[in-house]
Design a protein around this motif. Sequence first.
Motif, mmCIF file in Angstrom:
data_model
loop_
_atom_site.group_PDB
_atom_site.id
_atom_site.type_symbol
_atom_site.label_atom_id
_atom_site.label_comp_id
_atom_site.label_asym_id
_atom_site.label_seq_id
_atom_site.Cartn_x
_atom_site.Cartn_y
_atom_site.Cartn_z
ATOM 1 N N LYS A 127 0.861 -1.180 0.000
ATOM 2 C CA LYS A 127 0.000 0.000 0.000
ATOM 3 C C LYS A 127 0.894 1.225 0.000
ATOM 4 C CE LYS A 127 -4.172 1.824 2.001
ATOM 5 N NZ LYS A 127 -5.259 1.617 2.948
ATOM 6 N N GLU A 129 1.527 5.476 -2.113
ATOM 7 C CA GLU A 129 1.092 6.520 -3.040
ATOM 8 C C GLU A 129 2.035 6.525 -4.221
ATOM 9 O OE1 GLU A 129 0.877 10.196 -0.855
ATOM 10 O OE2 GLU A 129 -0.841 9.491 0.317
ATOM 11 N N GLU A 143 -3.564 6.438 -4.543
ATOM 12 C CA GLU A 143 -3.242 5.598 -3.400
ATOM 13 C C GLU A 143 -3.472 4.190 -3.929
ATOM 14 O OE1 GLU A 143 -4.471 6.547 0.811
ATOM 15 O OE2 GLU A 143 -5.757 4.814 0.368
ATOM 16 N N GLU A 145 -3.189 -0.043 -3.643
ATOM 17 C CA GLU A 145 -3.102 -1.219 -2.786
ATOM 18 C C GLU A 145 -3.018 -2.434 -3.708
ATOM 19 O OE1 GLU A 145 -5.597 -3.654 0.626
ATOM 20 O OE2 GLU A 145 -6.240 -1.640 0.065
#
Length: 193
Positions: A127, A129, A143, A145
């Motif tokens: 996870k 940015e 963002e 994941e």
Amino acid sequence: RPFRGEMLCYAKDGREIWTDFEMQPLRDEAGVVTGFMSIQLDTTARKEAEAEARRLALVASRTASSVLLADREWRTEWLNDSFTRLTGYTLADVRGRRPSSFLAGPDTDPLVLSAMEMADRAGLPFKGELLNYAKDGHPYWVEIEVQPLRDDAGQHTGYMALQLDITERKLAEQELAQREAQFRFILNALPVG
């Protein structure tokens, strides 16, 4: 004449049971139909799994997050409508390609890509940015994941990457940082203690 089809039946307790069935006429030696033979196969579990897959596909296609599914070698297999809206890429554009080959650009942070790769090698989720680039070349922040996907036996089968567009937030953070730097410069330039 034989018949084959799908039929919804009801069990004694009222449960719905889907069956694939085949009906064959039984004939005597003269060729006269004397009865029928029916073979039925319970397909309820398959029908329920298909319905669940359709529901999940609907959810994935309508979520605000962009979703990309890839195989074990990171070759793109599926993406949702949000991914296309965010990036401009359709599945036809990117099927079989690694996401980094079409999303990374000149200002994509290599440290973030390296951290993703390390998590990947360890079989762990990631996870963070990331600055990506759309099909038309404009940058956007996400963002991201990444989750490894596993089958029922625990074998690694691929990846799911979820991206949430955070471009507005990142631009606001950058503008705030610039204003803060300007304010400090002005304060430091004043001849007042």
